[in-house]
Write a protein that holds these residues in place. Structure first.
Motif, PDB file in Angstrom:
ATOM      1  N   PHE A   1       0.787  -1.232   0.000  1.00 47.20           N
ATOM      2  CA  PHE A   1       0.000   0.000   0.000  1.00 47.20           C
ATOM      3  C   PHE A   1       0.820   1.283   0.000  1.00 47.20           C
ATOM      4  O   PHE A   1       0.321   2.330  -0.368  1.00 47.20           O
ATOM      5  CB  PHE A   1      -0.950   0.006   1.203  1.00 47.20           C
ATOM      6  N   THR A   2       2.075   1.207   0.434  1.00 53.47           N
ATOM      7  CA  THR A   2       2.890   2.422   0.507  1.00 53.47           C
ATOM      8  C   THR A   2       4.107   2.285  -0.397  1.00 53.47           C
ATOM      9  O   THR A   2       4.647   1.193  -0.581  1.00 53.47           O
ATOM     10  CB  THR A   2       3.358   2.705   1.952  1.00 53.47           C
ATOM     11  N   ALA A   3       4.512   3.412  -0.933  1.00 53.55           N
ATOM     12  CA  ALA A   3       5.679   3.464  -1.816  1.00 53.55           C
ATOM     13  C   ALA A   3       6.129   4.918  -1.905  1.00 53.55           C
ATOM     14  O   ALA A   3       5.347   5.832  -1.647  1.00 53.55           O
ATOM     15  CB  ALA A   3       5.335   2.926  -3.201  1.00 53.55           C
ATOM     16  N   PRO A   4       7.376   5.147  -2.277  1.00 51.47           N
ATOM     17  CA  PRO A   4       7.802   6.528  -2.492  1.00 51.47           C
ATOM     18  C   PRO A   4       7.044   7.142  -3.669  1.00 51.47           C
ATOM     19  O   PRO A   4       6.581   6.427  -4.561  1.00 51.47           O
ATOM     20  CB  PRO A   4       9.294   6.417  -2.805  1.00 51.47           C
ATOM     21  N   GLU A   5       6.929   8.464  -3.673  1.00 47.17           N
ATOM     22  CA  GLU A   5       6.282   9.159  -4.789  1.00 47.17           C
ATOM     23  C   GLU A   5       7.101   8.944  -6.066  1.00 47.17           C
ATOM     24  O   GLU A   5       8.299   8.653  -6.002  1.00 47.17           O
ATOM     25  CB  GLU A   5       6.181  10.647  -4.489  1.00 47.17           C
ATOM     26  N   ASP A   6       6.451   9.110  -7.214  1.00 47.00           N
ATOM     27  CA  ASP A   6       7.151   8.988  -8.498  1.00 47.00           C
ATOM     28  C   ASP A   6       8.362   9.912  -8.518  1.00 47.00           C
ATOM     29  O   ASP A   6       8.272  11.074  -8.123  1.00 47.00           O
ATOM     30  CB  ASP A   6       6.226   9.343  -9.666  1.00 47.00           C
ATOM     31  N   GLY A   7       9.495   9.391  -8.952  1.00 46.50           N
ATOM     32  CA  GLY A   7      10.729  10.171  -9.025  1.00 46.50           C
ATOM     33  C   GLY A   7      11.549  10.127  -7.750  1.00 46.50           C
ATOM     34  O   GLY A   7      12.644  10.668  -7.689  1.00 46.50           O
ATOM     35  N   ASN A   8      11.021   9.480  -6.704  1.00 48.04           N
ATOM     36  CA  ASN A   8      11.725   9.372  -5.422  1.00 48.04           C
ATOM     37  C   ASN A   8      12.053   7.923  -5.096  1.00 48.04           C
ATOM     38  O   ASN A   8      11.472   6.996  -5.671  1.00 48.04           O
ATOM     39  CB  ASN A   8      10.879   9.953  -4.290  1.00 48.04           C
ATOM     40  N   VAL A   9      12.965   7.734  -4.162  1.00 52.53           N
ATOM     41  CA  VAL A   9      13.298   6.417  -3.614  1.00 52.53           C
ATOM     42  C   VAL A   9      13.371   6.539  -2.097  1.00 52.53           C
ATOM     43  O   VAL A   9      13.458   7.641  -1.557  1.00 52.53           O
ATOM     44  CB  VAL A   9      14.650   5.879  -4.145  1.00 52.53           C
TER      45      VAL A   9
END
Length: 193
Positions: free
Chosen positions: A91-99
């Motif tokens: 359900f959670t992940a870094p925003e697009d363009g981030n790590v």
């Protein structure tokens, strides 16, 4: 005369306050996680002594930090550092363009007072361009997150991962940690690049 005395007293109080509130960045480890130096028998007797140089703390090293309250002291060890941390859920992940990058800290209370804090509030990372990033809440696959409410008696410790969300293009150079949710005058800094 009374105004002069009052003004002098106020000025002295201001100077004392400014002197007491000096921020300090500590990069020299108290204990290192590196291999031990060679035994004396392995060093030739006629060898020139090598000059000692200040070592920047790195992964595995411990920095002793003090807090704002009497008796607050913690041995902070940067145990592990990872880039590209993966979410422990779907359900959670870094925003697009981030790590996500993450630091595992072990905080041992070496003081006389209970260490009571939200450790991730006192952590940040800096990239080679000078951008700084605060911790983010994320459970990652490599292990449990640092507690958000540590209450550690003297002699005990707390261990956990602190996660940071950074742009993919950022090259993280250092990790910083301070007691009192980052408001302590002393901050430890470890090199991770």
């Amino acid at each position: 005369m009374r105004r002069t005395t009052t003004a002098l007293a106020a000025a002295a109080l201001l100077v004392a306050t400014l002197t007491a509130c000096q921020d300090e960045i500590t990069t020299e480890p108290t204990k290192t996680g590196a291999a031990e130096a060679p035994a004396a028998s392995e060093t030739p007797a006629d060898a020139e002594p090598t000059p000692t140089k200040t070592t920047a703390a790195k992964v595995g090293d411990t920095i002793t930090l003090t807090g704002n309250e009497d008796g607050e002291q913690v041995d902070a060890t940067l145990k592990k550092w990872i880039t590209g941390a993966k979410s422990a859920d779907d359900f959670t992940a870094p925003e697009d363009g981030n790590v996500w990058v993450a630091a595992q800290f072990e905080l041992t209370n070496t003081g006389k007072a209970v260490y009571s804090d939200s450790p991730s509030n006192g952590a940040q990372v800096a990239d080679t361009d000078g951008q700084r990033f605060q911790a983010t809440y994320a459970d990652i696959t490599v292990g449990p997150s640092m507690t958000s409410s540590a209450k550690v008696p003297p002699g005990e410790k707390v261990l956990g991962w602190i996660t940071f969300e950074v742009p993919k293009a950022s090259k993280i150079a250092s990790v910083q940690f301070a007691l009192n949710s980052g408001y302590a005058d002393q901050t430890g800094q470890w090199t991770v690049s």
